[in-house]
Motif scaffolding. Structure first.
Motif, PDB file in Angstrom:
ATOM      1  N   CYS A 182       0.511  -1.539   0.340  1.00 10.06           N
ATOM      2  CA  CYS A 182      -0.058  -0.034  -0.037  1.00 10.06           C
ATOM      3  C   CYS A 182       0.851   1.526   0.415  1.00 10.06           C
ATOM      4  O   CYS A 182       2.063   1.397   0.015  1.00 10.06           O
ATOM      5  N   CYS A 214      -3.771   0.357  -2.916  1.00  7.85           N
ATOM      6  CA  CYS A 214      -2.877  -1.541  -2.862  1.00  7.85           C
ATOM      7  C   CYS A 214      -3.238  -2.012  -3.264  1.00  7.85           C
ATOM      8  O   CYS A 214      -3.967  -2.340  -4.029  1.00  7.85           O
ATOM      9  N   TRP A 249     -12.098  -8.266   0.094  1.00  9.33           N
ATOM     10  CA  TRP A 249     -11.675  -7.263   1.529  1.00  9.33           C
ATOM     11  C   TRP A 249     -12.011  -6.559   2.710  1.00  9.33           C
ATOM     12  O   TRP A 249     -13.741  -6.716   1.467  1.00  9.33           O
ATOM     13  N   VAL A 277     -12.780  -3.068   4.798  1.00  5.51           N
ATOM     14  CA  VAL A 277     -12.431  -1.973   5.834  1.00  5.51           C
ATOM     15  C   VAL A 277     -12.993  -2.280   7.138  1.00  5.51           C
ATOM     16  O   VAL A 277     -13.971  -1.708   7.907  1.00  5.51           O
ATOM     17  N   LEU A 318      -7.729  -3.170   7.892  1.00  3.06           N
ATOM     18  CA  LEU A 318      -8.042  -3.477   6.457  1.00  3.06           C
ATOM     19  C   LEU A 318      -7.725  -5.506   6.325  1.00  3.06           C
ATOM     20  O   LEU A 318      -6.529  -5.893   7.118  1.00  3.06           O
TER      21      LEU A 318
END
Length: 724
Positions: A638, A652, A666, A668, A702
């Motif tokens: 990232c 990223c 993914w 957050v 993350l």
């Protein structure tokens, strides 16, 4: 005072109304204080009657002139008032005290053998009936004192008694004496030393710690000069510093000059010629000659054993003839030096000579034998001096003396019966001169008869019996006694062929020791034979193609097959567990094998522990198989540069780890999950915005994972971003 009754003081009314005024006297013997230093004295007694306790006690004690039979009209003079009585609220008091230290000291200083004291009331109370008192006649005088040391006696110079003529001494001088003290076991001394011609140069010094019992001594070398006659005396000094009387005076004369010429040494019997003459224990004549050096009055000679002997010269500067019996055969020597009257030594000379070997020869029959068998040992003389007997011992046993036969030999029987030690026979010949030769030492060849141990079980495994055959070596063996590993000693009979069969089971895998000895009908024990046996472990073996031990492999969700086998035949089951999970038991097949499948739920180290169930129901030793499960979650690169800020867009690049990747996932923090397909190179690009309300000083997480074409999802990898 009336010893049969109480001791009255003050006024009292008798029958008929007559008033009497009284004082009472007490006298104490002071002979115990001769040659003493008084530190404290207390007079004590008890009140036996008080006329009126409402009136305070004021009884006085006075030191008086010696009181024989005092009367009111012929009272001894009162010399000094003593301290007291000390406060005591009880009335009558069972214990009152007065300090009379000064009075006792005054009486001793005046040379009186006794001390008399008067008990009385002050003048203004003496005739007042209200103050009258009576005291017990059992009065006590308590003394604290130090006895001075007595006069020193037994004066010595260098451990030799003082004499009328001054003793001549060298440069090392030690003065000694006996000092006794009745109440002190730690005695020192004060010394006085002066040249006889210069009494004005008298020096005094104290010496403490140099004492044993009542013997004291002092080194005075630092005060001395050569060729001077000194006088000295001393007095005892105790731990409290008390000094005794000065002793008598002793004298000595110093001589610091040593003779300069080494003596000459000769011998008609022993010379420096091989192979030598005489023999050990054979005395020879040796002549020491001062060569006319009149300072020399004697000789010291030292042999190879460092034994030093003295011989006086026949006159100053003359000779001494000594008889000396060597104690060592072969080349040897005497170290000889002259000595003057003060003990100063001349240079030394070594007289070297050869001594003929005359230690007895020893031969034993048979030459070699088993332990416990008697041995006949013959002693044969050597040398020219007749032999009357022999003194011998076996190892450290007590010595035994046997006479020699007409031919000078002797034969003895010895019984070496301890198989654990070596045996030596030590012999000295007893010569007709009364001397003994030096030792002849001969080792005995002894076979301890250790039994032979044979293992009949090849490659034993823990839990299986192990068979041994024990074979006797010692003749007449009736039993074997063995100890296996840490067990107790066990005795079994020997068969007609001198063997015994023994079966044991090992307590642990690895090396196990067997100790064995045999015993005859007469109780003779053999030496101990030992055998170290390597016992293989019975723990299972573990095999997995997908998850080999200590190698990173597999991954979360990827199953692996684990197969158990055992070196021990006939196992019935295996019990295994992963880390702290509950154990699971699986049956073994006809080949003694078992398998199961395990799918890891997390990456990292996992430990598989397994045991087998033995045919007799017992449990084997455990085996541990360490598994390293690889992480398959994707990695992220990232542009955060180590930290992020609220509202910042973070980009990223995701790199695959899982094979046959179908998609990346993914999220957050606790936000919604997102998916993104991999590009042609297998990577994927994502971006997210740091929430505007993200707290500072915390981390934003993350969460990353991937899914393969078969739908298998990896574990989650957390990528942390610091928010300053």
């Amino acid at each position: 005072m009336d010893h049969a009754g109480n001791a009255p003081v003050g006024a009292r009314t008798h029958a008929g109304g007559t008033t009497h005024v009284s004082k009472s006297y007490v006298t104490f013997d002071l002979s115990t204080l001769r040659s003493s230093e008084l530190s404290h004295a207390v007079l004590s007694t008890a009140e036996t009657a008080v006329t009126d306790c409402a009136h305070p006690r004021a009884t006085e004690v006075w030191l008086t002139e010696p009181a024989g039979k005092p009367t009111w009209n012929d009272q001894p003079a009162e010399l000094a008032k003593m301290g007291g009585p000390y406060l005591d609220s009880r009335c009558p008091s069972p214990g009152l005290t007065w300090t009379v230290t000064a009075g006792i000291r005054d009486a001793v200083a005046a040379g009186r053998p006794t001390a008399s004291f008067a008990f009385r009331l002050p003048e203004d109370q003496q005739s007042d009936l209200r103050f009258g008192r009576e005291y017990s006649p059992k009065m006590k005088l308590t003394l604290s004192y130090n006895k001075f040391p007595g006069e020193a006696t037994d004066l010595t110079v260098n451990q030799k008694p003082c004499a009328a003529e001054p003793r001549i001494v060298g440069s090392s001088v030690e003065l000694g004496a006996t000092v006794k003290d009745a109440d002190d076991s730690y005695i020192g001394a004060e010394y006085a030393l002066w040249p006889v011609d210069h009494p004005d140069q008298r020096v005094t010094f104290s010496q403490s710690g140099s004492m044993v019992g009542d013997k004291v001594w002092a080194d005075v070398n630092r005060f001395l000069a050569g060729d001077v006659t000194y006088a000295w005396q001393l007095r005892g000094k105790d731990y409290s510093g008390g000094l005794g009387p000065w002793s008598a005076i002793c004298r000595f004369t110093t001589d610091f000059t040593s003779p300069t010429t080494a003596p000459a040494v000769s011998s008609p019997d022993y010379a420096d010629v091989y192979p030598g003459t005489g023999g050990t224990g054979v005395p020879g004549t040796f002549v020491f000659d001062a060569g006319g050096d009149t300072d020399v009055v004697g000789f010291y000679y030292t042999d190879p054993t460092e034994r030093t002997m003295h011989a006086a010269a026949d006159r100053p500067g003359g000779k001494a003839v000594v008889r000396y019996a060597p104690g060592i055969a072969g080349p040897t020597s005497l170290r000889v030096r002259g000595v003057d009257a003060a003990g100063n030594s001349s240079p030394s000379v070594y007289y070297r000579f050869w001594v003929l070997r005359n230690q007895p020869e020893v031969s034993c029959t048979p030459d070699s034998a088993f332990v416990g068998e008697p041995r006949q040992c013959k002693f044969t003389p050597q040398g020219d001096t007749p032999v009357t007997g022999y003194v011998y011992r076996l190892n450290q046993e007590a010595e035994t003396t046997v006479p020699a036969g007409p031919d000078g030999t002797a034969t003895v029987t010895v019984y070496p019966d301890n198989p654990d030690i070596m045996y030596w026979i030590h012999v000295r010949a007893k010569l007709s001169t009364g001397y003994l030769t030096s030792l002849s030492e001969t080792g005995l060849d002894i076979d301890p008869g250790d039994p032979i141990v044979e293992t009949r079980t090849e490659r034993p495994i823990l839990g299986q019996p192990i068979d041994f055959t024990l074979r006797a070596v010692l003749p007449g063996t009736e039993t074997f006694t063995y100890r296996w590993a840490e067990s107790e000693w066990t005795t079994v009979p020997a068969g007609a062929d001198g063997t015994a069969a023994v079966r044991v089971t090992a307590p642990t895998s690895g090396w196990n020791m067997l100790w064995v000895h045999s015993t005859t009908a007469q109780g003779q024990r053999s030496g101990i034979q030992d055998l170290n046996v390597d016992v293989a472990s019975n723990k299972p073996q573990v095999f997995s193609a997908e998850y080999p031990e200590y190698q990173p492999s597999g991954g979360v969700g990827i199953p692996g097959t684990f197969t158990f086998t055992s070196p021990f035949p006939g196992v019935t089951a295996y019990t295994y567990s992963f880390d702290s999970a509950a154990p699971v038991t699986v049956p073994a097949d006809v080949d003694g094998k078992a398998s199961f499948t395990f799918t890891p739920a997390r990456p990292g180290w996992t430990h598989l522990t397994v045991t087998s169930t033995l045919p007799d129901g017992g449990t084997s030793e455990s085996e541990t198989h360490a598994i390293s499960v690889k992480s398959l979650a994707p990695q992220a690169t990232c542009d955060d540069q180590g930290y992020v800020k609220p509202g910042q867009v973070v980009r990223c690049t995701l790199t695959p780890v899982q094979e046959n990747l179908a998609a990346y996932g993914w999220a957050v923090a606790d936000g919604p999950e997102n998916t993104v397909p991999p590009g042609p190179d297998g990577t994927a690009a994502i971006e997210f915005t740091v929430p505007a309300d993200q707290l500072s000083g915390r981390y934003l997480v993350l969460r990353l994972w991937s899914v393969n074409e078969a739908g298998l999802r990896t574990e989650v990898y957390d990528r942390n971003f610091y928010v300053p």
